[in-house]
Design an enzyme around this catalytic site. Structure first.
Site, PDB file in Angstrom:
ATOM      1  N   ASP A 269      13.919   9.363   1.433  1.00 51.49           N
ATOM      2  CA  ASP A 269      12.977   8.737   2.356  1.00 51.49           C
ATOM      3  C   ASP A 269      12.765   7.285   1.901  1.00 51.49           C
ATOM      4  O   ASP A 269      13.216   6.869   0.833  1.00 51.49           O
ATOM      5  CB  ASP A 269      11.662   9.524   2.400  1.00 51.49           C
TER       6      ASP A 269
HETATM    7  C1  BGC Z   1       8.705   8.303   6.659  1.00 52.54           C
HETATM    8  C2  BGC Z   1       9.967   8.835   7.293  1.00 52.54           C
HETATM    9  C3  BGC Z   1      10.623   7.762   8.120  1.00 52.54           C
HETATM   10  C4  BGC Z   1      10.889   6.571   7.229  1.00 52.54           C
HETATM   11  C5  BGC Z   1      11.601   5.436   7.932  1.00 52.54           C
HETATM   12  C6  BGC Z   1       8.931   7.005   5.946  1.00 52.54           C
HETATM   13  O1  BGC Z   1       7.738   6.438   5.516  1.00 52.54           O
HETATM   14  O2  BGC Z   1       8.197   9.285   5.781  1.00 52.54           O
HETATM   15  O3  BGC Z   1       9.682   9.952   8.087  1.00 52.54           O
HETATM   16  O4  BGC Z   1      11.803   8.238   8.707  1.00 52.54           O
HETATM   17  O5  BGC Z   1       9.652   6.095   6.736  1.00 52.54           O
HETATM   18  O6  BGC Z   1      10.812   4.793   8.839  1.00 52.54           O
END
Ligand code: BGC
Length: 750
Positions: A269
């Protein structure tokens, strides 16, 4: 089918199969040849996912250091990346990921709201539309669907999920993956794993969980997503049983790869590898790179740790070249299977044009989604539908706030396209010869400081001139989604004050709740005539809501999450284990609170229509069965009222005596049925006995022989049940455990 056509079909299947494997061989050969030409730096570039930034280094795309990019949402922005890529030596296509969660140019209601439709085809279609709108403009990968199960609406991200039920969440995971893929996107089931169970409902918090529970409740939606073709999985931010998921070898390798047979790409992530230092894993980026990569993460999202530290990790032998090659091969295979080369040469002008237009198909779908997700929770006096009310007062700034209609993930939707509740209700009222007086009152009425009592008094005075008052209160877009955990799910004090003032007029009050999760209604429910959840309506959902309010359509949405009475009851779900001292009003020493009831305000599966229905006690086609059998559960559903209505029949099972305590109810199937007034229909829901089992400590999955009860009804609280005796059980390894909502054949194909 005659024998000749069977023969032809078989030959065709062989031909298709061999064409498929010829393609796979060609991809393998291409990867082999390419790997020979790749330097170490090129390989590291392939495991790097670089995000759009104020100062984005386009030359790193040219050099191959950035082999993948994210969040270049507009076609114009992405065109710059493509220009840089065209100058690269190997021209390996880029993964281009974005959070396409519930629409792009056309915004639907968010996933939790979509789940309340209990309509898999509609969810699939919405995901497909989102995919089409995104892939036409250059995005090739969505960081969705979020398949995290959750039982605690304090967590803001419940809005992105499918609610608390394993079966429904697994069905929706499959539908959404299939939809996004049909829309041309690579998919990423997220967040692996148990991110929805953070302590206290706080975002990013640690999770302690037994593995049988993990395997029974949390993994099935991921398994369903993978079975439906999710080519990537995103690891979670949270620690799991003490080890951050991003560096958790047991989760990412033993469970995801070995037990779940996942062969695709694991991405971290956003910045998660960097953040491992905060988890206390090590202050050294090199250590964190090694820990993450060796645990099983293939792709570094926006930490740039692999980029900076992998050369040293390889030089020191802390990461093997074979492991790097394995990750690179996975990434390349994904790109070539998804034919990303062709897409890198798409015409940017055409992409920009595609993005500029709103697709009429999107509109129709979004309106239908609005109809199917307007969730009627409370209507004891049948105040809804609005019927012949001629003067309607529409109160509250949330009714006219396009940004709040968009919810937490607006993607590329445009404020000026949003049909607000105010506009939709006013337009629909005009057709009925009714007028709507809109009063903003205290706006979103969130904070006491923004709320002038005189404004509330004035609003109530004017509203008193109407026949009915529609009060729009609830969450703003900022109060839902990531990093929006709430410690108290009550309506804000000004909203309560406003509702009380409106109720004091003596006019009927209909509460329309906006937001992305259940909220407490305890201090208003006795003063209002009806309550409907309208979520974040997106671009056109409000049109569907207006149709429901005026009775063009009977509401059919059902709760995908238990609705609590008090925040202190959380976490709360219907599929809890029994206790040795079941709650009893007459006995203090039982499983309950002394200050709040133990039942929810509304159970999972609850939702009203404009008619009434009865569901008969369930009947089974057999009273005994083995683990290999399918049992048919039949009920008679009757529309006992005067309007057409869609009912959702739900089948729950309880394994009464087992070697482990088993949930009091678990939904194993559901079906929707449309009924004309007075009409009765038989509804049959097949249940695979194999799905009635559970995991034990060593990870295997067992169905134990013995007594089960099969319930059917309209909510998780149904008491109508029949006995089923399972005469012989089964025990299989975790990869052979049945996946809820996935036919065994489909699971085998993956
Ligand atoms: C979130 C993800 C997301 C990623 C990219 C993160 O903070 O947990 O779900 O896909 O950001 O935007």
């Amino acid at each position: 089918m005659g024998s000749r056509s069977v023969g032809i079909a078989f030959a065709l299947a062989l031909a298709v199969g061999s064409a498929g494997s010829a393609r796979a061989d060609a991809i393998d050969r291409r990867i082999d040849a390419l790997m020979k030409r790749m330097t170490l730096a090129d390989k590291i570039g392939q495991v790097t996912l670089a995000s759009i930034a104020e100062v984005f280094e386009y030359d790193k795309v040219t050099s191959g250091a950035y082999g993948n990019v994210m969040n270049f949402g507009t076609a114009k922005e992405f065109a710059k990346v493509v220009e840089a890529w065209k100058k690269s030596r190997l021209k390996i296509p880029l993964l281009h990921g974005t959070d396409i969660i519930y629409g792009n140019r056309t915004l639907f209601v968010p996933p939790l709201a979509q789940a309340s439709s209990f309509d898999l085809a509609l969810n699939r279609a919405a995901a497909e539309q989102a995919g089409l709108e995104s892939s036409a403009a250059g995005t090739n990968w969505t960081f969705a669907p979020m398949v995290d199960l959750n039982r605690d609406p304090r967590w803001g991200r419940v809005v992105e999920g499918a609610g608390e039920d394993v079966h429904l969440a697994s069905c929706l995971a499959g539908a959404r993956v299939a939809g996004f893929r049909a829309g041309g996107l690579i998919v990423s089931a997220k967040h692996f794993v148990a991110y929805g169970f953070g302590e206290g409902g706080r975002d990013y918090d640690a999770v302690e969980m037994g593995e049988p529970f993990l395997r029974d409740h949390v993994l099935p939606p991921f398994r369903a997503a993978i079975a439906a073709g999710s080519q990537t999985v995103m690891s979670a931010f949270n620690a799991f049983n003490g080890v951050p998921a991003t560096a958790n070898h047991h989760l990412l390798t033993d469970i995801l790869r070995r037990d779940m047979r996942f062969t695709g790409v694991v991405t971290s992530d956003w910045g998660a590898i960097d953040q491992l230092a905060n988890h206390g894993l090590s202050p050294a980026p090199l250590d964190l790179t090694v820990a993450t990569f060796n645990a099983g993460v293939d792709l570094d999202m926006a930490s740039y740790f692999f980029l900076r530290n992998m050369p040293q990790a390889i030089a020191e032998g802390r990461v093997s070249k074979a492991r790097l090659d394995e990750a690179v091969r996975r990434v390349l295979r994904l790109k070539f299977e998804a034919k990303l080369d062709e897409r890198m040469h798409a015409d940017p002008t055409a992409q920009a044009a595609a993005q500029a237009k709103l697709d009429p198909r999107g509109r129709d779908l979004a309106v239908e989604m609005g109809r199917r997700t307007t969730l009627l929770l409370h209507n004891p006096k049948d105040r809804l539908p609005l019927g012949d009310m001629k003067r309607i007062a529409l109160i509250g700034g949330l009714a006219d706030s396009p940004r709040d209609h968009m919810g937490p993930h607006p993607a590329l939707s445009q404020m000026e396209d949003i049909v607000t509740l105010r506009k939709a209700i006013t337009d629909r009222a005009a057709k009925a010869g009714a007028s709507v007086d809109y009063l903003e009152a205290c706006g979103a009425c969130r904070f006491p400081a923004d709320t002038d009592d005189a404004v509330i008094a004035e609003t109530a005075k004017k509203a008193a001139e109407s026949d009915v008052i529609l009060a729009v209160v609830g969450e703003t877009y900022e109060e839902s989604g990531e990093a929006a955990a709430r410690a108290d799910l009550a309506l804000s004090a000004p909203q309560v004050k406003l509702v009380h003032a409106l109720a004091a007029t003596g006019k009927p009050v209909v509460l329309l709740l906006t937001g992305g999760r259940p909220m407490l209604v305890e201090n208003v429910i006795d003063r209002v005539d009806a309550i409907a959840m309208v979520w974040f309506p997106g671009t056109y959902g409000a049109i569907g809501t207006a149709e429901v309010l005026f009775g063009d359509v009977s509401p059919s949405a059902r709760l995908p999450m238990t609705w609590p009475r008090s925040t202190g009851q959380l976490p709360l779900s219907y599929d809890r284990l029994p206790t040795g001292r079941p709650a009893s009003a007459d006995d203090k020493w039982t499983n309950k609170y002394i200050d709040v009831g133990w039942t929810p305000r509304w159970p999972f599966g609850h939702g009203l229509g404009y008619s009434t229905t009865t569901v008969s006690a369930p009947r089974l086609d057999r009273s005994t069965a083995t683990a290999a059998d399918t049992v048919k559960v039949t009920v008679t559903v009757t529309n006992t009222g005067e309007r057409a209505m869609r009912e959702t029949v739900q089948v729950y099972v309880h394994d009464v005596i087992a070697s482990r305590s088993r949930p009091q109810r678990q939904m194993k199937g559901f079906a929707q049925v449309d009924l004309a007034p007075g009409e009765s229909r038989e509804v049959t829901i097949p249940i695979r006995v194999a799905t009635l089992g559970f995991h034990v400590d060593d990870g295997s999955y067992v169905v134990e022989p013995g007594a089960f009860r099969v319930f059917a009804g309209k909510t998780a609280e149904t008491e109508a049940a029949v006995a089923l005796e399972v005469t012989s059980g089964s025990k299989v390894p975790p990869w052979e455990a049945p996946i809820p909502c996935v036919e065994p054949k489909a699971a085998a194909k993956r």
